[in-house]
Design an enzyme around this catalytic site. Structure first.
Site: not given
Length: 275
Positions: A60, A78, A83
């Site tokens: 990640e 996305d 995020t």
């Protein structure tokens, strides 16, 4: 999930209620149930959990330093808004909202508390309304607070780690299988869509039985990873499958079902090692 990952909004919001139904029923009377306490010490062991977090962070964040990711935040484009954090809590998928609510319950008046109305409003969208321009900076400020770090750890465990380990144990899987489930659940969530964790597992069960059903553990895990790769390729943000192909399958092909170091793997072409 942070960087180029993350389940759909519906997946992340439904994860608690839907996944609870899967994990609530013990496999009473089976040999695997009797062995469950031993299996539960797999990824639950602090040293193994540390390995799990390093493996996730390598995929990640291109780093083994997962604790440096408390402060991580960006919009990766996305469709899930911001995020952030150690497992990629998303402003558009509900788990970031849950996290900030927990933090605020524990520490009223924290630097993120004022964003709760905005987080509720943008849930299910990629909007930054009410968050820009200061939310990323305030997230990084909050990440210096040990109370916020504990909240991230606790939400990771409540929503992802504990349910994944319980499901894996009930399927008779050892440490590697428990990690495989954890990584999949973090990325895909557990909603009703075809690429969710529960449906990845269903696809695998159509090909092989887990140990709790009398199947071979290695054969089943290959089937699960096949289904996982299929799910990842359904979305551009997940289309690089090296976290499976050159990491999890490496351990599996070596027969390292207990995830015993030393471990060597690659993600996105970068090499990693744990002694």
């Amino acid at each position: 999930m942070s960087r180029a990952t993350g389940p759909t909004a519906a997946s992340r919001r439904k994860i608690l209620t839907l996944f609870a139904a899967l994990t609530a029923v013990p496999l009473l009377g089976s040999p695997q149930a009797a062995a469950a306490p031993r299996a539960a010490r797999g990824l639950d062991d602090p040293a193994k959990k540390e390995i799990a977090m390093k493996l996730v962070s390598s995929a990640e964040n291109s780093s083994l330093d997962w604790k440096a990711q408390y402060k991580y935040i960006e919009d990766i484009g996305d469709g899930r808004g911001y995020t952030a954090g150690i497992v990629g809590f998303c402003s558009g998928t509900g788990d970031m909202l849950d996290l900030v609510e927990l933090y605020t319950d524990r520490k009223p008046g924290n630097v993120l508390a004022r964003y709760l109305p905005a987080l509720r409003a943008v849930n299910g969208t990629d909007s930054h309304a009410g968050l820009d321009p200061n939310f990323p900076g305030d997230w990084r400020r909050a990440a210096q607070d040990t109370a916020f770090q504990r909240a991230q750890n606790d939400e990771r465990d409540r929503v992802y780690f504990d349910p994944a380990v319980k499901r894996a144990v009930s399927d008779g899987l050892r440490t590697l299988g428990q990690f495989v489930y954890f990584d999949a659940l973090v990325m895909h969530g557990d909603g009703d869509d075809a690429t969710s964790f529960r449906n990845i597992r269903k696809r695998a069960l159509n090909k092989a039985k887990p140990p709790a059903q009398g199947g071979n553990e290695t054969t089943y895990l290959h089937a699960f990873l096949d289904a996982r790769v299929w799910a990842m390729k359904q979305e551009e943000a997940h289309s690089d499958t090296s976290r499976v192909d050159t990491a999890q399958r490496v351990f599996l092909r070596k027969g390292n079902l207990d995830l015993v170091p030393p471990l060597d793997w690659k993600v996105y072409g970068d090499s990693y090692h744990i002694d």
